[in-house]
Motif scaffolding. Structure first.
Motif, PDB file in Angstrom:
ATOM      1  N   PRO A  66       0.847  -1.156  -0.012  1.00  0.00           N
ATOM      2  CA  PRO A  66      -0.051   0.107   0.005  1.00  0.00           C
ATOM      3  C   PRO A  66       0.770   1.251  -0.030  1.00  0.00           C
ATOM      4  N   LYS A 153      -4.288  -2.473   2.538  1.00  0.00           N
ATOM      5  CA  LYS A 153      -3.812  -3.870   2.839  1.00  0.00           C
ATOM      6  C   LYS A 153      -4.943  -4.852   3.156  1.00  0.00           C
ATOM      7  N   GLY A 156      -6.499  -5.464  -0.255  1.00  0.00           N
ATOM      8  CA  GLY A 156      -5.666  -6.253  -1.009  1.00  0.00           C
ATOM      9  C   GLY A 156      -5.526  -7.849  -0.689  1.00  0.00           C
ATOM     10  N   ASP A 157      -5.765  -8.113   0.581  1.00  0.00           N
ATOM     11  CA  ASP A 157      -5.517  -9.595   1.432  1.00  0.00           C
ATOM     12  C   ASP A 157      -7.000 -10.132   0.580  1.00  0.00           C
ATOM     13  N   PHE A 163      -6.047 -10.137  -8.591  1.00  0.00           N
ATOM     14  CA  PHE A 163      -4.798  -9.561  -9.158  1.00  0.00           C
ATOM     15  C   PHE A 163      -4.333 -10.716  -9.834  1.00  0.00           C
TER      16      PHE A 163
END
Ligand code: SRM
Ligand code: SRM
Ligand code: SRM
Ligand code: SRM
Ligand code: SF4
Ligand code: SF4
Ligand code: SF4
Ligand code: SF4
Ligand code: SF4
Ligand code: SF4
Ligand code: SF4
Ligand code: SF4
Lengths: 385, 410, 410, 385
Positions: A66, A153, A156-157, A163
Motif C-alpha cells: 500500500p 492492505k 488487497g488481502d 489481481f
C-alpha cells in the motif's frame, strides 16, 4: 545573474529536471521508441511489447505494498533481479506498481517466480484487479482521518486472487483516501473509499489563533477577507462578536464536512467516534464504454476499524461479487451500473437506503450544493417505471 | 490534534500498537509494515495512530534554503509516547518513470545514507517520494541534483508533471507524452512556478497518450489527451484474417461500439466505421488491434478544470479544443493562458475548475484568450432548464442577431 | 401595471390596436381574433395590450356567493382607452371531453345568453373556460349546474382533473381513465378541496391510460399512468403476417427498442422480448400493433411532484410505485396521503414537488405512510457524488448494519 | 344538513360534477367502450378506430385558433356538421383541438372538406405538427409578459403545412406561454416558448402596501413570516429599514426573474423594453424514445414583436428544419438532440453562444440554483471529444 555565478544554494531555484530521455530510458526502449506495433498478454501481469524492429520487451507487473511504500533494501533486490533476469531496468507505473523489463517470455516467467518467492504478487491488466491506490495517511499526513494504507492492505488481502488469476468482467481499480482531499485520486474510479469525519469539526480554541490575524486586526478586517472564512464553502465558518472579542465560530448545521478548514489549519479537530469512510462506486477516467465520470456515493458512512476493516471489506467484496456475476464481458463497473440503472443496481446490492444528501439539506445549506450533479434523474425514473 | 479520549497508558498503548502492526504483516498482499520495519521510519508512531484512530502526525517546520516546495515535515503529536519526526521530499520522477538499475541503486543509496531507507515509488500526482531526517535534508537535495533530478511539487504551485509511458512502451500512443513532459519541465515559466508557490491553489498538468487516459488527464487542472480525427483505421485484410481465426467477431464489434458507429457488411465482408459518430472509446481498437488502429490524423485534446474537490466538489475536466501532436510549445503557452485569469482573479483555494464554474466556461475562454481548433460550440458545462433569467443587454443583442440572421435564411 | 412609456394618444392607440388585430386575421392558421370579433369580448382591450406590449388586464374582484374557486375577473388597466372588464369561469369538462351536439348547444346557448359568446374549448389543466360578464355570473352558475356541470378549479385547491380519452376511443388504454376521473370527482374529500382553497399551493391530478402519457401525468402533482409488467405481448402468427406483408421489419424493431429488450430469431422466425429490460417505450407496440400489444399484467404507475415551476423550477414527477387498475379507491386514499404532510408542513407556494425536494423523497414517502407495490429501492432523485457529509447517528447505524449483515455472507 | 335542505346557494358547495359517462359519452362510444382493437390513420387528422364489435368510429381532428378560443357561433356550425355528417358528437382533445366523430371514411373526408371551407385545417397525428398550445395571456391574464396567442398564430401560419400534409420526423408539439408560470404546459415538450421580463421587476411603491401587512405590523413581524419574502426563492425580496420605516426592497443582483412575486402581487411591474421570450427545445412527456424530460434553453431571450414575431418564427422554423433534415424516422426532437449530443446540435443550429446561466451566477444567487440539473455533463464532454 546566471545560474553558474549564483550562490550554489540560490542556484537551486533553477531546478534540475530529469528531462533527458537518452539518459533515463533503457537502451532497448530507446531503440524501439515509438515503434511498438502490437502487444500480447501472457496471463495476468505479463505483456509482450512487439516492435516494428522485431524487438520485444516483456514487462512483469509486480504488486507493491500500500501507498507504494518500499524499503531501499527490497528495492535493491528488485534491481538485482532486473540485472540477472531482465534488461537492467524497471519502471514504476502510474499507480505505483513495479514493472520489471526483460526480453523473453521465459525470463519473464522466471522473474515472476522470483518476485513471488519474495512475497510479491504478479498480476493486473485486462479483466482483473489492476491494483489499489492508497494515499499516505497515518504514515505521514497531518490531515488524515482514517488510515488508507492499512485499509488497502485489508482489501488487497481480500481481493488478491483477482489481481493474480481470477477473472473479473473488466478492469477494477480502487482508490483509498484517508480524508476528503482524496489524494488517492479523487472519485472518478470504479470504487473509491474516502475517509471522513462524520460530524462537524471542533475548533481547538487554544491554537486557532495561529490561523487568524491578531485579535485587534480580526475585529477590523471585513469578514470576507478572513482566510478561513473564505475557505469554508458553506459559510459554516463565520465571525461572531462575543462581548468585545471577535471569534471564529463554526455553525454545525451549515457544515458539510468537506474538510477544507482542516486542510488549511491544524486547529480543527474531530472525534474518532464519528469517523468513518464513504464508499463510492461507478466512476472512471478512461473514455471507454460510456466515458469518464464521477463515482456516486453507495454507502456514505462505515466505521473504519483497524486492522481488519471488516465492514469496508465486506461491502467492497459484495459489490465486486454483484458486478462479477451480472456484468457483461468487458463491462466496467461504471458501465454496468449505467446499463442496469442505479435503482436496479441498489436492488442487486440489497441496499434499502440510499444517500441522497442533496435533497435533505435544509434551505440554508444550499449555497454549496449548486454544483452537485443530478445526473440521470429522468433516466432513472424511467428505469424504475 | 488533541489526544483522543480513552487512550491507554503509554506501555499498553505501545503494546497494542505493535499488535496491530503485526497483524498488518500477515495475509497475501505485500505489507507496507513489513517494508517499514526494514527502514529507520519511526514505526511506533504509525502504530500509535492506528490504536488512537487519529493521525499521529502534526505539522513541523523544517526549512531547507531555497526550497519552497516539495518538502514536508511532521512531528509526532504530543500524545505519541516517545515522539518522533518525519520529513519527506517530493522528487521529480524520470520520464516514463523508468529506473535503470544503476540509477535505481543511486536512489536507494541516497535513501539509505541520507534518508531513512524508505521510498514511496510514486505519489498519486507522480512524484518519487523519499523519507528522510531533518539533519540530512540539505545534503539530500545536493545528492539528488547530482544524479539529475531535484525536489519540488507541493503548495500552491505547479505540481509534479505526470505522463503515461506513451511511445516508450505503448502501441497506442498518439503523441509523444514523454517529450511533452520533458519540454514542459524545460520551460522557464514552469520552473518558476514550481519553485515559488504563488497561485490561488495547486496546479496539475497531466499527459495521456490516448483516450484510455492512463495518466488521468481528466482530473488534471490541465490535461492533454491523444486522440484522432474521424474513424479508426481499418486494415480490412488483416481484420478478415482475425475474423477467420475466430479472434474477432465483427457483429459483436459493431454491437459493442458505444456510439453505434460501426456497421458490418456481411456481403462484402467489410467493416465500416462512421467517423462523425465515433466517440473514441477505443473499444474496437482494443478488440481488434492492430487490424483496427487509431486514425491517422492525430490530435491532442485539451481538458481543463478537473480535480478531486476544491470549493465546489469533485469534477472532471472540460474539453476545450485540440492541438497538433507537434505543438508542445503552444501547449505550454496555452497552459499559461489558462493560468492567467485564474491566477489574477480567483479567490484563494479555488481550483481552476472552481474558478471556471464560477465564471462560466465560455467567459473563461474569452478572458483567457484561448483559440483552439475544434473548440466546442457549446462551452457550457450545464445547459439551463429554467426559461427565465436576468440577462445583460449585450447578451440579448447577441441572440437577437442570431435570429436576425436566420430571418433572411428561412 | 403602470402605463408603458411612449404610449400614443388615445385615438392613435386605438387605431394601431385595430391595425394589429387585423393583421392577426390573415394567414392560413385559424385566427383567435376573427373568432373574438364574433363575440362581445372587449377586443379593443386586447389590441391595446398588443400595442403597449403589456397585458392590458388588472385584477378585479367579482364575487359569486359560495364560489371560492373557478372564477377569475379582470378590469382593463387605466391606460386602456374606453376601459373594459372580463370575467371567466373554469367549468368542469365532461369525461373524455366528449360533447354530444345537444350538450354542446346547451353550452353555446349559455355562453351566448349569459356570457359573451366566447369559449376556450379546454384550458391547459383541462377545464372548459367560459367568458362572461359580472352581472350574469350567478345565473350562469345555476345554468351550468342545471346541465350537469359546475364551476371550480383555481387558487390553492385541487384543480380540474384531467384524463386522456382512454377506453372511450383508444386501443392502448391500460386502465379506465374516465372511470377514475369520475370516481375521483365523486369523492367527498376531492369535492371539499375543490371548493375551498386551503393548500400551500395548487394541486393537480392527471390520468393517462398508457405510457404515451397523453394527459401529461408526468407534470401533475400526482399522476396515474397505465403500464404493464414484463414484456409486451407478441402474437407471433399475426406478426409473421405483418412481416411478410412488409408492414413490419423485425430487425428494425429490435434495433429501435430503446432498452435493447428485443431479439429477432431469424431461424425460428420468432421475436423475443426480455420483460425485465423493457422500459415501456411503446415503440414496438406502436410499430406492430396489434401483433404486439401491452402485456396482460396491467398496473397503474403513480408519479408525484411534477410541475412547471414552483419554488425550485421545472420538474417532472417522481415514480413511487404501482396500483392495480381496479384500485381507484386506493388511489384516492393515496392522493390524500400524499397531500397530508405537504398540506401540514410545506411553506406557502411550495408545490408538492418543491416540498419533496426539500424533504427528500424517501423521507416524504415515510412521512406520508405510503406503501406501494414496486416502490423503487432508490427513492432518491439524485445520488450524491460528494463523499463527505454530516450524518446523524441513526443513519450511520443503518449503513453499519447493512455491512454487518454482509460480513456473514461474503 | 343535507344538500337538499341547504339554502340553494350554499348547496353550491356540493359541486355538480359531470361524472355520468352514460350521459356524456356518445352512444356509439359507449357501445364500444374498452373494446378498441386497432386503429388506422388515413392521412393527417383522420383516425379510424376499430372495435371488437366490428364497429368503427372515425375522428377528424380540426385545428383550433390559438388558446382554443372559439365563438359560440362557430361552435354551433361545428355542431351542425357533427349532426349532418357525423354521429352527433365532437370531442375536445387535451391540446384544444376539436375532433368530429363519424362512422365512415367517406363522411370523414366530407367533414374535412366542410371544415376546410370554414377556414379550419384538419391535421396532426403521427409524424406531423400536432398543434401549438397557447395560454391565454393578453386575452385575460394579469401576469402576462408577452402575448402567447398571437405568437402562436404567427407560428401556426408558418408551420401550417406540417399540420396538414408535410411530413416531419416525428410528433412535434409547441407550447407557448406568456410568462414564466408556463401555463401552456411547462417546458417538457419539443419546443417551449416562454415569456420573460429580461430584467428584475420594479416595485410600484404606490400599491405594494396592499400586498404587505400594515406598516406597524411590518416593523414587528419577523422577515421570514412576510408572504412576499417567503415567495421569492432567492432572497431578492427582503425587508430594509429606512429611518423608522421598514420597506420591502428588491435586490436586483439576486433576482432570477422567476416571476413568483408578480404572480402573488400585482405591484410588480416591468419595462416592455427588456421583455422577451426564451426558446427551449428537446423536452417531452411521453415515455417513448429516451423518455420524458425537461427541455433546455436554446435561446434565452428574443424580442417579442407583434403581430409577426419574426425573430421567434425564424428560430423555430430553423430548429424544425435542422431536425427535419437530420433526424431518423420516428425520432422526436428530444431524442434527436440526445443522439447527436447538445454540442453537435448547437453546431447544426449554428448557435455560437449558449445559455449557461448556472455557471455564471455569482455566489450569492446559489440558494436557488441547487435544483438545476447538470444533465449529461460528461456525456457531453465525450460528445465533444
Ligand atoms: C502502465 C500504465 C501507464 C503508465 O504510464 O504507468 C498503463 C498502461 C497501459 N494501459 Fe492503462 N495504464 C496504467 C494506468 C491506467 C489508468 C490510471 C489508473 O489506473 O489509475 C487508467 C485510467 C483509469 C480508469 O481505469 O478509468 C487506465 C486505463 C486503461 C484502459 C481502460 C480500461 C477500461 O476498460 O476502461 C485500458 C484498456 C484495456 O485495459 O484494455 C488500458 C490499457 C493500457 C495498456 C495495457 C494498453 C494496451 O491495452 O495495450 C497500456 C500498456 C502500456 C504498455 O504497453 O506498457 N489502460 N490505465 C498504468 C498502469 C497502472 C498499473 O500499475 O496498473
Ligand atoms: C503524497 C500524496 C499522496 C500519496 O502518497 O500519493 C498527497 C499527500 C497530501 N495531499 Fe494530496 N497528495 C497526493 C496527490 C494528490 C492527488 C492525486 C493527483 O494529483 O492526481 C489529489 C487529487 C487530485 C487533485 O489534485 O484534485 C490530491 C488532492 C489533495 C487535496 C485536495 C485538493 C482540492 O482541490 O481540494 C489536498 C488538500 C489541500 O490542497 O489543501 C491535498 C493535500 C495533501 C497533503 C499536503 C495534506 C497535508 O497537508 O498533510 C498531503 C501530504 C501528506 C504527506 O504527509 O505527504 N491533496 N492529492 C500525493 C502527492 C505526491 C505526489 O506529488 O505524487
Ligand atoms: C387558463 C389557464 C391557461 C389556459 O388558457 O389554458 C391558466 C391561466 C392562469 N394561470 Fe396557469 N393556467 C392554466 C393551466 C396551467 C398549467 C397547465 C396544467 O395544469 O397542466 C400550468 C403548468 C403546470 C403546473 O401547474 O405546474 C400552469 C401554471 C401556472 C402557474 C405556475 C405554478 C407553479 O407551480 O409555479 C401559475 C402561477 C401561480 O400559481 O401563481 C399559474 C397562474 C395562472 C393565472 C391564474 C395567473 C393570473 O393570476 O392571472 C392565469 C389566469 C389567466 C386567466 O386570466 O385566466 N399557472 N397553469 C389554464 C387553466 C385553465 C384550466 O384549468 O384548464
Ligand atoms: C386525443 C389525445 C388524448 C386526449 O384525450 O385528448 C391523444 C390521443 C392519442 N395519442 Fe397522444 N393524444 C393527445 C395528446 C398527447 C400528448 C399531450 C400533448 O400533446 O400535449 C402527448 C404527450 C406529450 C408528448 O408529446 O410528449 C401524447 C403522446 C402521444 C404519443 C407519443 C409521441 C412520441 O413520438 O413521443 C403517441 C404515439 C404516436 O404518435 O404514435 C400518441 C398517440 C396517441 C394515439 C393516436 C394512440 C395511437 O397511436 O393509436 C391516441 C389516439 C386516441 C384515439 O384513439 O382517439 N400520443 N399525446 C390528445 C390529442 C392532442 C391533440 O389534439 O393533438
Ligand atoms: S487524502 Fe487526506 S489523508 Fe490521504 S494523503 Fe491526502 S490529505 Fe492526507
Ligand atoms: S470548511 Fe467544510 S468542514 Fe470546515 S466548517 Fe466549512 S463546511 Fe465544515
Ligand atoms: S494512455 Fe494510451 S498511450 Fe498512454 S499508456 Fe495508456 S494506453 Fe498507452
Ligand atoms: S473507437 Fe469506440 S466509438 Fe469509435 S468506432 Fe471504435 S468502438 Fe466505436
Ligand atoms: S395516454 Fe395512452 S391510452 Fe390515453 S389516449 Fe394516449 S395513447 Fe390512448
Ligand atoms: S415497449 Fe419499448 S422498451 Fe419495451 S420492448 Fe417494446 S420497444 Fe422495447
Ligand atoms: S403563462 Fe403567464 S401569461 Fe400565460 S396564462 Fe399563465 S400566468 Fe398568464
Ligand atoms: S420572486 Fe423571482 S422575480 Fe420576484 S424578485 Fe424574487 S427572484 Fe426576482
Amino acid at each position: 545573474m546566471t545560474a553558474a555565478s549564483m550562490n550554489p544554494k540560490a542556484a537551486r531555484l533553477q531546478k534540475v529536471f530529469p528531462v533527458d530521455l537518452e539518459k533515463f530510458l533503457p537502451e532497448r526502449v530507446l531503440k524501439n521508441y515509438g515503434q511498438w506495433v502490437d502487444r500480447k498478454f501472457h496471463g495476468n501481469g505479463i505483456i509482450e511489447h512487439i516492435s516494428a524492429t522485431g524487438d520485444r520487451i516483456f514487462t512483469v507487473k509486480v504488486g507493491m505494498p500500500p501507498n507504494a511504500r518500499i524499503s531501499a533494501e527490497t528495492l535493491d533486490k528488485f534491481a538485482d533481479i532486473a540485472d540477472s533476469l531482465g534488461i537492467g531496468a524497471v519502471r514504476v507505473t502510474m499507480a505505483g506498481n513495479l514493472e520489471i523489463l526483460t526480453d523473453s517470455l521465459d525470463k519473464a516467467l522466471k522473474i515472476k517466480e522470483e518476485v513471488e518467492k519474495m512475497g510479491f504478487p504478479v498480476g493486473g491488466w485486462g479483466r482483473s484487479l489492476w491494483g489499489i491506490n492508497s494515499c499516505t495517511a497515518y504514515l505521514t499526513c497531518t490531515t488524515a482521518v482514517v488510515d488508507s494504507p492499512s485499509i488497502s492492505k485489508a482489501l488487497g488481502d481480500a481481493l488478491a486472487p483477482y489481481f493474480k488469476e481470477e477473472a473479473l468482467p473488466a478492469k477494477l481499480r480502487i482508490f483509498v483516501s484517508g480524508c476528503p482531499s482524496m489524494c488517492a485520486g479523487g472519485t472518478a474510479i470504479d470504487i473509491a473509499i474516502v475517509g471522513q469525519w462524520g460530524a462537524p469539526p471542533k475548533i481547538r480554541e487554544e491554537v486557532i489563533g495561529m490561523c487568524l490575524p491578531p485579535p485587534k486586526a480580526l475585529a477590523k478586517i471585513p469578514e470576507t477577507q478572513i482566510f478561513l472564512v473564505q475557505v469554508c464553502p458553506t459559510g459554516a465558518l463565520t465571525l461572531r462578536r462575543e462581548g468585545d472579542k471577535v471569534k471564529l465560530t463554526l455553525i454545525g448545521e451549515k457544515c458539510i464536512n468537506c474538510a477544507r478548514c482542516k486542510e488549511n489549519c491544524d486547529a480543527f479537530d474531530y472525534d474518532p467516534e464519528n469517523v468513518g469512510v464513504a464508499i463510492l462506486v461507478g466512476g472512471k477516467l478512461s473514455n471507454t464504454g460510456s466515458g469518464p465520470r464521477l463515482a456516486r456515493v453507495l454507502v456514505p458512512w462505515l466505521p473504519a476499524i483497524p486492522p481488519k476493516y471488516e465492514e469496508i471489506v465486506a461491502v467492497v467484496k459484495h459489490v465486486v461479487e454483484v458486478w462479477r456475476q451480472n456484468a457483461k464481458p468487458g463491462e466496467r463497473l461504471a458501465d454496468f451500473i449505467d446499463r442496469v440503472g442505479w435503482s436496479k443496481f441498489l436492488e442487486m446490492v440489497g441496499l434499502k437506503e440510499v444517500h441522497d444528501y442533496y435533497q435533505r439539506v435544509p434551505e440554508f445549506a444550499r449555497t454549496f450544493l449548486a454544483f452537485r450533479g443530478r445526473g440521470d434523474v429522468y433516466k432513472r425514473l424511467r428505469d424504475a417505471l | 490534534m488533541s489526544a483522543p479520549a480513552n487512550l491507554p497508558p503509554k506501555e499498553e498503548l505501545l503494546n497494542r500498537a505493535e499488535e496491530i502492526l503485526k497483524q498488518l504483516e500477515g495475509g497475501p498482499w505485500p505489507s507496507h509494515v513489513s517494508e517499514l520495519r526494514k527502514t529507520r521510519y519511526p514505526l511506533h508512531v504509525y502504530g500509535v495512530g492506528l490504536v488512537a484512530r487519529k493521525s499521529p502526525w502534526g505539522p513541523a517546520a523544517v526549512k531547507v534554503e531555497f526550497l519552497n516546495t516539495g518538502v514536508l515535515s511532521r512531528w509526532a503529536r504530543d500524545w505519541v509516547p516517545g515522539g518522533g519526526s518525519e520529513v519527506h521530499f517530493r522528487v521529480f520522477h524520470t520520464p516514463g518513470k523508468f529506473l535503470r538499475t544503476d540509477f535505481l541503486r543511486k536512489i536507494t543509496k541516497i535513501s539509505r545514507e541520507l534518508g531513512v531507507g524508505l521510498i514511496e515509488l510514486v505519489g498519486q500526482t507522480g512524484a518519487l517520494v523519499l523519507n528522510l531526517t531533518p539533519e540530512t535534508a540539505e545534503a539530500m537535495v545536493d545528492a539528488l541534483r547530482e544524479i539529475g533530478t531535484d525536489v519540488g511539487g507541493s503548495g500552491d504551485a505547479i505540481r509534479a508533471l505526470n505522463a503515461c509511458v506513451g511511445p516508450a512502451l505503448c502501441e497506442f500512443a498518439l503523441y509523444d507524452t514523454l517529450k511533452w513532459y520533458a519540454e514542459f519541465y524545460k520551460d522557464k515559466r514552469v520552473n518558476d512556478n514550481i519553485v515559488t508557490p504563488s497561485y490561488p491553489y495547486k496546479f496539475k498538468v497531466k499527459f495521456s497518450g490516448c483516450p484510455l487516459d492512463c495518466a488521468r488527464a481528466q482530473r488534471g487542472d490541465i490535461g492533454f489527451i491523444g486522440v484522432w480525427e474521424g474513424a479508426p483505421e481499418v486494415d480490412q485484410e488483416l481484420l478478415g484474417k482475425k475474423i477467420e481465426a475466430g479472434e474477432v467477431d465483427p457483429e459483436k464489434l459493431a454491437a459493442n461500439c458505444p456510439s453505434g458507429a460501426i456497421t458490418w457488411d456481411k456481403e462484402k465482408k467489410e467493416l465500416r466505421i462512421d467517423g462523425t459518430r465515433c466517440k473514441k472509446s477505443m473499444h474496437c481498437i482494443r478488440a481488434a488491434f492492430p487490424a483496427i488502429k487509431p486514425g491517422k490524423k492525430r490530435k491532442v485534446a485539451v481538458v481543463v478544470g478537473g480535480g478531486s474537490k476544491g470549493r465546489f466538489g469533485p469534477k472532471l475536466g472540460w474539453f476545450i479544443g485540440y492541438l497538433e501532436p507537434d505543438q508542445v510549445k503552444d501547449a505550454i503557452d496555452l497552459t499559461f493562458k489558462v493560468i492567467g485569469p485564474w491566477e489574477a482573479e480567483a479567490q484563494p483555494k479555488y481550483r481552476l475548475g472552481d474558478y471556471i464554474m464560477h465564471l462560466g466556461l465560455d467567459k473563461f475562454i474569452e478572458k483567457a484568450g484561448i483559440k483552439l481548433e475544434g473548440m466546442p460550440v457549446s462551452t457550457a458545462k450545464m445547459p439551463d432548464e429554467v426559461p427565465y433569467a436576468v440577462l445583460p443587454k449585450e447578451v440579448r443583442e447577441r441572440f437577437l442577431s442570431f435570429a436576425q440572421q436566420l430571418k433572411g435564411r428561412v
